[in-house]
Design an enzyme around this catalytic site. Structure first.
Site: not given
Length: 270
Positions: A223, A220
């Protein structure tokens, strides 16, 4: 994307120093859930990380959650393994509670600029840009600066950087933790990181951090940002398949390596 068995088989004749001792995996791939937070992190307060965004990707094969960083009024940077295969993304701006952003924007894959040389096998060039409708900055939503080109020569080793995101709280977590988390992590040399992941995976394109006491990025968090002195130095890329709390290093895409690529594709200067 369990590409790592393929990688090991393909490179079985290579020297041991090239190969990972601990199989790497993107935080996106550890579990199918999008819920959770950084393991053993701390609750962020409202407006503490105005550059942090949540990214809810969708595709014909399913959906997944990643993080990203605002770097301009119309640009978010994230990992290529987050945009890879997606048809659209909903961007959550200004959220501390994940489900309560200040506002959202949904854009299609035509507004993704995924690095043209991204390799999922070698986890190389793991960076993408997302073009967004123009965003008005505020105390809750703002950009993070890119590092200076002079920092390209710095290893950052020994520096304490901060990672933030909504990744899993632990390797066994199943419940949703809605609050944005952050943690301080110490940057280590790539030579130390290569002892775990090998020199084929950890190159000058990466920055790695130590993960003591089970404190790390997790599923989660892909990025999302690694920041140092209010500048974006890393993008969450991969960790050990052994788990977020296993004590192995966590690896990030090194932003200074891609300053020219970012400028060419977005017009944003460092």
């Amino acid at each position: 994307m369990k590409v790592f068995v393929v990688l090991v088989l393909a490179l079985a004749s290579a020297s041991a120093g090239l190969l990972p001792k601990s199989a790497p995996v993107h935080p996106r791939d550890r579990t199918p859930s999008i819920s959770g937070r950084i393991t053993n992190g701390k609750d962020a307060v409202a407006e503490q990380f105005p550059y942090q965004v949540g990214l809810s990707f969708s595709s014909s094969a399913g959906s997944w959650w990643c993080g990203g960083s605002v770097i301009g009024n119309t640009w978010v940077v994230t990992a290529a393994h987050c945009t890879d295969g997606a048809s659209a993304v909903t961007i959550y701006f200004g959220a501390t509670i994940r489900t309560s952003p200040k506002f959202t924007e949904t854009v299609s894959s035509k507004d993704f600029i995924q690095h043209e040389s991204y390799s999922s096998t070698l986890i190389r060039n793991d960076i993408s840009l997302i073009k967004t409708p123009s965003v008005t900055f505020s105390s809750a939503v703002n950009k993070i600066a890119l590092p200076a080109v002079a920092s390209s020569y710095s290893t950052y080793a020994g520096e304490t950087a901060v990672a933030s995101g909504w990744g899993l709280t632990s390797d066994t977590a199943t419940a949703v933790a809605s609050h944005l988390q952050y943690t301080d992590l110490t940057v280590i040399t790539n030579a130390v990181c290569q002892q775990t992941f090998g020199s084929l995976l950890v190159t000058g394109r990466n920055i790695c951090v130590a993960t003591p006491q089970g404190t790390s990025t997790c599923q989660g968090d892909s990025g999302g940002p690694l920041a140092l002195n209010e500048k974006l130095i890393g993008i969450t890329s991969f960790g050990s398949a052994s788990g977020c709390q296993a004590g192995y290093p966590a690896a990030f895409t090194r932003v200074t390596y891609y300053l020219d690529w970012i400028k060419i594709n977005s017009g944003i200067s460092y």
